[in-house]
Write a protein that holds these residues in place. Structure first.
Motif, PDB file in Angstrom:
ATOM      1  N   VAL A  15       0.844  -1.232   0.304  1.00  0.00           N
ATOM      2  CA  VAL A  15      -0.158  -0.099  -0.131  1.00  0.00           C
ATOM      3  C   VAL A  15       0.990   1.271   0.183  1.00  0.00           C
ATOM      4  CG1 VAL A  15      -1.709   1.522   1.381  1.00  0.00           C
ATOM      5  CG2 VAL A  15      -1.858  -1.377   0.960  1.00  0.00           C
ATOM      6  N   GLN A  16       2.022   1.386   0.695  1.00  0.00           N
ATOM      7  CA  GLN A  16       2.882   2.496   0.954  1.00  0.00           C
ATOM      8  C   GLN A  16       3.518   2.641  -0.560  1.00  0.00           C
ATOM      9  OE1 GLN A  16       5.471   1.505   4.014  1.00  0.00           O
ATOM     10  NE2 GLN A  16       4.318   2.376   5.458  1.00  0.00           N
ATOM     11  N   GLY A  17       3.894   1.317  -1.237  1.00  0.00           N
ATOM     12  CA  GLY A  17       4.368   1.481  -2.624  1.00  0.00           C
ATOM     13  C   GLY A  17       3.681   2.214  -3.564  1.00  0.00           C
ATOM     14  N   ILE A  18       2.031   1.752  -3.564  1.00  0.00           N
ATOM     15  CA  ILE A  18       1.106   2.266  -4.394  1.00  0.00           C
ATOM     16  C   ILE A  18       1.011   3.854  -4.205  1.00  0.00           C
ATOM     17  CG2 ILE A  18      -1.324   2.233  -4.742  1.00  0.00           C
ATOM     18  CD1 ILE A  18      -1.200  -0.712  -4.011  1.00  0.00           C
ATOM     19  N   GLU A  19       0.911   4.103  -3.080  1.00  0.00           N
ATOM     20  CA  GLU A  19       0.620   5.412  -2.383  1.00  0.00           C
ATOM     21  C   GLU A  19       1.859   6.532  -3.107  1.00  0.00           C
ATOM     22  OE1 GLU A  19       0.439   5.485   1.507  1.00  0.00           O
ATOM     23  OE2 GLU A  19      -2.070   4.903   1.373  1.00  0.00           O
ATOM     24  N   ASP A  27      -1.040   7.461 -12.262  1.00  0.00           N
ATOM     25  CA  ASP A  27      -2.711   7.573 -12.219  1.00  0.00           C
ATOM     26  C   ASP A  27      -3.041   6.127 -11.639  1.00  0.00           C
ATOM     27  OD1 ASP A  27      -5.390   7.366 -12.600  1.00  0.00           O
ATOM     28  OD2 ASP A  27      -4.916   9.089 -13.949  1.00  0.00           O
ATOM     29  N   ALA A  28      -4.143   6.205 -10.707  1.00  0.00           N
ATOM     30  CA  ALA A  28      -4.468   4.820  -9.905  1.00  0.00           C
ATOM     31  C   ALA A  28      -5.027   4.075 -10.946  1.00  0.00           C
ATOM     32  CB  ALA A  28      -5.773   5.383  -8.834  1.00  0.00           C
ATOM     33  N   LYS A  29      -5.494   4.407 -12.016  1.00  0.00           N
ATOM     34  CA  LYS A  29      -6.081   3.438 -13.023  1.00  0.00           C
ATOM     35  C   LYS A  29      -4.719   2.441 -13.709  1.00  0.00           C
ATOM     36  CE  LYS A  29      -6.549   6.634 -16.870  1.00  0.00           C
ATOM     37  NZ  LYS A  29      -5.260   6.091 -17.639  1.00  0.00           N
ATOM     38  N   ASP A  30      -3.758   2.991 -13.695  1.00  0.00           N
ATOM     39  CA  ASP A  30      -2.574   2.424 -14.169  1.00  0.00           C
ATOM     40  C   ASP A  30      -1.643   1.627 -13.283  1.00  0.00           C
ATOM     41  OD1 ASP A  30      -2.975   3.483 -16.669  1.00  0.00           O
ATOM     42  OD2 ASP A  30      -2.040   5.452 -16.412  1.00  0.00           O
ATOM     43  N   ILE A  31      -2.187   1.225 -11.841  1.00  0.00           N
ATOM     44  CA  ILE A  31      -1.443   0.485 -11.154  1.00  0.00           C
ATOM     45  C   ILE A  31      -2.396  -0.730 -10.859  1.00  0.00           C
ATOM     46  CG2 ILE A  31      -0.618   0.637  -8.797  1.00  0.00           C
ATOM     47  CD1 ILE A  31      -0.464   3.331  -8.825  1.00  0.00           C
ATOM     48  N   TYR A  32      -1.718  -2.032 -10.792  1.00  0.00           N
ATOM     49  CA  TYR A  32      -2.425  -3.272 -10.685  1.00  0.00           C
ATOM     50  C   TYR A  32      -1.739  -4.122  -9.608  1.00  0.00           C
ATOM     51  CZ  TYR A  32      -5.007  -2.059 -14.843  1.00  0.00           C
ATOM     52  OH  TYR A  32      -5.495  -1.412 -16.052  1.00  0.00           O
ATOM     53  N   VAL A  33      -2.606  -4.745  -8.835  1.00  0.00           N
ATOM     54  CA  VAL A  33      -1.989  -5.445  -7.455  1.00  0.00           C
ATOM     55  C   VAL A  33      -2.150  -7.046  -8.146  1.00  0.00           C
ATOM     56  CG1 VAL A  33      -2.339  -6.185  -5.349  1.00  0.00           C
ATOM     57  CG2 VAL A  33      -2.845  -3.834  -5.957  1.00  0.00           C
ATOM     58  N   PHE A  34      -1.102  -7.596  -7.828  1.00  0.00           N
ATOM     59  CA  PHE A  34      -1.249  -9.154  -8.035  1.00  0.00           C
ATOM     60  C   PHE A  34      -0.683 -10.005  -6.818  1.00  0.00           C
ATOM     61  CE2 PHE A  34      -0.676  -7.807 -12.275  1.00  0.00           C
ATOM     62  CZ  PHE A  34      -1.028  -8.772 -13.443  1.00  0.00           C
ATOM     63  N   ILE A  44      -5.854  -5.510  -0.976  1.00  0.00           N
ATOM     64  CA  ILE A  44      -4.686  -4.323  -1.320  1.00  0.00           C
ATOM     65  C   ILE A  44      -5.065  -3.045  -2.311  1.00  0.00           C
ATOM     66  CG2 ILE A  44      -2.481  -4.126  -2.050  1.00  0.00           C
ATOM     67  CD1 ILE A  44      -1.800  -7.013  -0.830  1.00  0.00           C
ATOM     68  N   ALA A  45      -5.784  -3.690  -3.392  1.00  0.00           N
ATOM     69  CA  ALA A  45      -6.281  -2.775  -4.429  1.00  0.00           C
ATOM     70  C   ALA A  45      -7.089  -1.582  -3.817  1.00  0.00           C
ATOM     71  CB  ALA A  45      -6.859  -3.356  -5.390  1.00  0.00           C
ATOM     72  N   PRO A  53      -6.110  -7.066 -11.955  1.00  0.00           N
ATOM     73  CA  PRO A  53      -6.386  -7.534 -13.464  1.00  0.00           C
ATOM     74  C   PRO A  53      -7.671  -8.202 -13.404  1.00  0.00           C
ATOM     75  CG  PRO A  53      -4.524  -8.713 -12.414  1.00  0.00           C
ATOM     76  CD  PRO A  53      -4.915  -7.762 -11.158  1.00  0.00           C
ATOM     77  N   GLY A  54      -8.455  -7.907 -14.463  1.00  0.00           N
ATOM     78  CA  GLY A  54      -9.712  -8.661 -14.345  1.00  0.00           C
ATOM     79  C   GLY A  54     -10.548  -8.084 -15.443  1.00  0.00           C
ATOM     80  N   PRO A  55     -11.853  -8.261 -15.340  1.00  0.00           N
ATOM     81  CA  PRO A  55     -12.983  -8.149 -16.333  1.00  0.00           C
ATOM     82  C   PRO A  55     -12.881  -6.475 -16.813  1.00  0.00           C
ATOM     83  CG  PRO A  55     -14.186  -9.270 -14.848  1.00  0.00           C
ATOM     84  CD  PRO A  55     -12.612  -8.981 -14.352  1.00  0.00           C
ATOM     85  N   GLY A  56     -12.614  -5.721 -15.716  1.00  0.00           N
ATOM     86  CA  GLY A  56     -12.814  -4.138 -15.886  1.00  0.00           C
ATOM     87  C   GLY A  56     -11.337  -3.780 -16.536  1.00  0.00           C
ATOM     88  N   SER A  57     -10.163  -4.410 -16.549  1.00  0.00           N
ATOM     89  CA  SER A  57      -9.155  -3.987 -16.983  1.00  0.00           C
ATOM     90  C   SER A  57      -8.953  -4.531 -18.688  1.00  0.00           C
ATOM     91  CB  SER A  57      -7.939  -4.304 -16.168  1.00  0.00           C
ATOM     92  OG  SER A  57      -7.743  -5.840 -16.189  1.00  0.00           O
ATOM     93  N   GLY A  58      -9.775  -5.413 -19.041  1.00  0.00           N
ATOM     94  CA  GLY A  58      -9.538  -5.836 -20.247  1.00  0.00           C
ATOM     95  C   GLY A  58      -8.843  -7.247 -20.348  1.00  0.00           C
TER      96      GLY A  58
END
Length: 113
Positions: A15-19, A27-34, A44-45, A53-58
């Motif tokens: 989470v600290q890394g994402i922040e 942009d938040a829309k360009d960060i993905y959690v695996f 975590i997301a 990653p999933g349906p919303g990200s295509g």
């Protein structure tokens, strides 16, 4: 624009890394959690205001939504982000070691994690 990743050992570090990525203009829309499980990735997301990653990200599939991620599906997801087969396999192995992988797409040239 490039795709980068970083691995973390704990939810708090991830989470600290994402922040930190967001503070540097990713942009938040360009960060993905695996993670190894969809629920862990989603948790975590949500905490870090990122994506899974999933349906919303295509890049997800009905099989993933119904049955969860298999080894080949995880590797394929990494490949769809532009990683080579070798890199995708390496990242999948890190997930097997219970690491958290954060992927940032569309990062500016010269940006490092």
């Amino acid at each position: 624009m490039t795709t980068l990743y970083r691995e973390y050992h704990s939810d708090t570090e991830a989470v600290q890394g994402i922040e930190e990525m967001q503070a540097h203009g990713i942009d938040a829309k360009d960060i993905y959690v695996f993670t190894q499980t969809d629920q862990h990735s989603k948790r975590i997301a949500k905490m870090g205001d990122a994506n899974t990653p999933g349906p919303g990200s295509g890049i997800g599939s009905a099989i993933t939504r119904i049955f969860g991620n298999t080894d080949s599906q995880l590797t394929n997801q990494f490949r769809k982000f532009g990683f080579t087969e070798t890199e995708a396999t390496y990242l999948k192995e890190k997930l097997d070691e219970e690491k958290i992988i954060i992927v940032a797409v569309n990062t500016p040239d010269g940006f490092t994690l």
